[in-house]
Design a protein around this motif. Structure first.
Motif, PDB file in Angstrom:
ATOM      1  N   LEU A 110       0.823  -1.205   0.000  1.00 37.65           N
ATOM      2  CA  LEU A 110       0.000   0.000   0.000  1.00 37.65           C
ATOM      3  C   LEU A 110       0.859   1.257   0.000  1.00 37.65           C
ATOM      4  O   LEU A 110       0.622   2.186  -0.782  1.00 37.65           O
ATOM      5  CB  LEU A 110      -0.941   0.008   1.209  1.00 37.65           C
ATOM      6  CG  LEU A 110      -1.842   1.224   1.341  1.00 37.65           C
ATOM      7  CD1 LEU A 110      -2.802   1.313   0.163  1.00 37.65           C
ATOM      8  CD2 LEU A 110      -2.597   1.186   2.650  1.00 37.65           C
ATOM      9  N   VAL A 111       1.889   1.283   0.832  1.00 40.46           N
ATOM     10  CA  VAL A 111       2.768   2.454   0.880  1.00 40.46           C
ATOM     11  C   VAL A 111       3.486   2.640  -0.451  1.00 40.46           C
ATOM     12  O   VAL A 111       3.552   3.751  -0.992  1.00 40.46           O
ATOM     13  CB  VAL A 111       3.764   2.343   2.057  1.00 40.46           C
ATOM     14  CG1 VAL A 111       4.848   3.395   1.975  1.00 40.46           C
ATOM     15  CG2 VAL A 111       3.034   2.440   3.383  1.00 40.46           C
ATOM     16  N   LEU A 112       4.030   1.549  -1.011  1.00 43.44           N
ATOM     17  CA  LEU A 112       4.691   1.640  -2.320  1.00 43.44           C
ATOM     18  C   LEU A 112       3.706   2.106  -3.392  1.00 43.44           C
ATOM     19  O   LEU A 112       4.052   2.931  -4.243  1.00 43.44           O
ATOM     20  CB  LEU A 112       5.266   0.288  -2.726  1.00 43.44           C
ATOM     21  CG  LEU A 112       6.620  -0.087  -2.156  1.00 43.44           C
ATOM     22  CD1 LEU A 112       6.964  -1.526  -2.548  1.00 43.44           C
ATOM     23  CD2 LEU A 112       7.693   0.856  -2.624  1.00 43.44           C
ATOM     24  N   GLY A 113       2.494   1.590  -3.355  1.00 37.55           N
ATOM     25  CA  GLY A 113       1.484   1.995  -4.328  1.00 37.55           C
ATOM     26  C   GLY A 113       1.147   3.473  -4.217  1.00 37.55           C
ATOM     27  O   GLY A 113       1.038   4.171  -5.232  1.00 37.55           O
ATOM     28  N   LEU A 114       0.990   3.974  -2.991  1.00 43.32           N
ATOM     29  CA  LEU A 114       0.690   5.390  -2.811  1.00 43.32           C
ATOM     30  C   LEU A 114       1.848   6.273  -3.264  1.00 43.32           C
ATOM     31  O   LEU A 114       1.638   7.309  -3.901  1.00 43.32           O
ATOM     32  CB  LEU A 114       0.347   5.668  -1.346  1.00 43.32           C
ATOM     33  CG  LEU A 114      -0.992   5.105  -0.861  1.00 43.32           C
ATOM     34  CD1 LEU A 114      -1.125   5.273   0.648  1.00 43.32           C
ATOM     35  CD2 LEU A 114      -2.143   5.769  -1.587  1.00 43.32           C
ATOM     36  N   VAL A 115       3.080   5.853  -2.956  1.00 43.13           N
ATOM     37  CA  VAL A 115       4.254   6.625  -3.383  1.00 43.13           C
ATOM     38  C   VAL A 115       4.359   6.631  -4.905  1.00 43.13           C
ATOM     39  O   VAL A 115       4.550   7.685  -5.523  1.00 43.13           O
ATOM     40  CB  VAL A 115       5.538   6.072  -2.734  1.00 43.13           C
ATOM     41  CG1 VAL A 115       6.788   6.653  -3.370  1.00 43.13           C
ATOM     42  CG2 VAL A 115       5.533   6.346  -1.232  1.00 43.13           C
ATOM     43  N   PHE A 116       4.222   5.460  -5.526  1.00 44.79           N
ATOM     44  CA  PHE A 116       4.288   5.392  -6.987  1.00 44.79           C
ATOM     45  C   PHE A 116       3.172   6.204  -7.636  1.00 44.79           C
ATOM     46  O   PHE A 116       3.382   6.879  -8.637  1.00 44.79           O
ATOM     47  CB  PHE A 116       4.216   3.951  -7.477  1.00 44.79           C
ATOM     48  CG  PHE A 116       5.494   3.176  -7.349  1.00 44.79           C
ATOM     49  CD1 PHE A 116       6.653   3.750  -6.853  1.00 44.79           C
ATOM     50  CD2 PHE A 116       5.544   1.848  -7.716  1.00 44.79           C
ATOM     51  CE1 PHE A 116       7.824   3.034  -6.739  1.00 44.79           C
ATOM     52  CE2 PHE A 116       6.714   1.117  -7.615  1.00 44.79           C
ATOM     53  CZ  PHE A 116       7.851   1.713  -7.116  1.00 44.79           C
ATOM     54  N   ALA A 117       1.967   6.129  -7.068  1.00 44.12           N
ATOM     55  CA  ALA A 117       0.850   6.885  -7.636  1.00 44.12           C
ATOM     56  C   ALA A 117       1.097   8.388  -7.525  1.00 44.12           C
ATOM     57  O   ALA A 117       0.839   9.140  -8.475  1.00 44.12           O
ATOM     58  CB  ALA A 117      -0.455   6.505  -6.946  1.00 44.12           C
ATOM     59  N   ALA A 118       1.620   8.840  -6.397  1.00 39.68           N
ATOM     60  CA  ALA A 118       1.905  10.273  -6.232  1.00 39.68           C
ATOM     61  C   ALA A 118       2.998  10.727  -7.197  1.00 39.68           C
ATOM     62  O   ALA A 118       2.863  11.763  -7.853  1.00 39.68           O
ATOM     63  CB  ALA A 118       2.326  10.561  -4.792  1.00 39.68           C
ATOM     64  N   ILE A 119       4.059   9.950  -7.307  1.00 41.82           N
ATOM     65  CA  ILE A 119       5.134  10.283  -8.254  1.00 41.82           C
ATOM     66  C   ILE A 119       4.601  10.252  -9.678  1.00 41.82           C
ATOM     67  O   ILE A 119       4.925  11.111 -10.501  1.00 41.82           O
ATOM     68  CB  ILE A 119       6.330   9.318  -8.082  1.00 41.82           C
ATOM     69  CG1 ILE A 119       7.015   9.572  -6.744  1.00 41.82           C
ATOM     70  CG2 ILE A 119       7.330   9.468  -9.224  1.00 41.82           C
ATOM     71  CD1 ILE A 119       8.052   8.526  -6.381  1.00 41.82           C
TER      72      ILE A 119
END
Length: 190
Positions: A110-119
């Motif tokens: 979830l954290v990786l997904g949120l970071v990738f989505a924001a980037i």
């Protein structure tokens, strides 16, 4: 009834690496297709049916399928037993215990997904502006934005979204395993 051979042969490791290959193939093909046709050839080629078909096929099918296979391999690995590779031929070398795809927890996904989505959102909104702004520079930053900005904007946002969805699947698997329920579903009665 026996399972098809392809289904048995597709382990989480193979699924992950097939996903990587399809993702790279989709990115490279779409970027090379449009960049090579846009410059030296007539702009009429860009509107041809063959080029449009290739663009839709690689950007709409191959690229998302590759990313989906990479993320799905994380969930499949969580579902699989510790030994995900079966030995079918005694002359064939068995694979070692796979290290890829990584075993991720639902929170990490979830954290990786949120970071990738924001980037990805930042890239999608700004890559064309960045390219125009640093056009005259001859620095590494210009080369990075020109050569990798487009592919990263195509890859990072959808991968982040898929990881967020994959986190939900991983959390469901984790809850089942914590409750002591079988992770593989109702296959034990067979």
């Amino acid at each position: 009834m026996s399972e098809p051979t392809l289904v048995r042969a597709l382990t989480p490791v193979r699924g992950f690496w097939i996903g990587v290959v399809l993702t790279v193939l989709g990115l490279v093909t779409v970027r090379l297709l449009y960049s090579t046709l846009y410059g030296p050839l007539n702009l009429g080629w860009l509107s041809s049916d063959l080029v449009q078909f290739a663009g839709v096929l690689f950007q709409g099918v191959v690229l998302p399928l590759g990313m989906a296979l990479m993320v799905a391999s994380l969930a499949v690995r969580a579902l699989a037993d510790t030994s995900v590779v079966t030995r079918s031929d005694r002359h064939e070398d068995p694979e070692d215990t796979p290290t890829w795809p990584l075993r991720l927890t639902a929170r990490t996904a979830l954290v990786l997904g949120l970071v990738f989505a924001a980037i990805g959102v930042i890239f999608q909104m700004n890559v064309s502006t960045w390219t125009q702004t640093i056009q005259g520079d001859s620095t590494f930053l210009r080369d990075f934005v020109v050569y990798f900005g487009g592919p990263l904007s195509d890859l990072v946002l959808p991968l982040g979204v898929l990881l967020i969805a994959g986190a939900w699947i991983l959390r469901t698997i984790e809850e089942r395993q914590e409750a002591g329920a079988p992770a593989r579903g109702g296959d034990q009665a067979r």
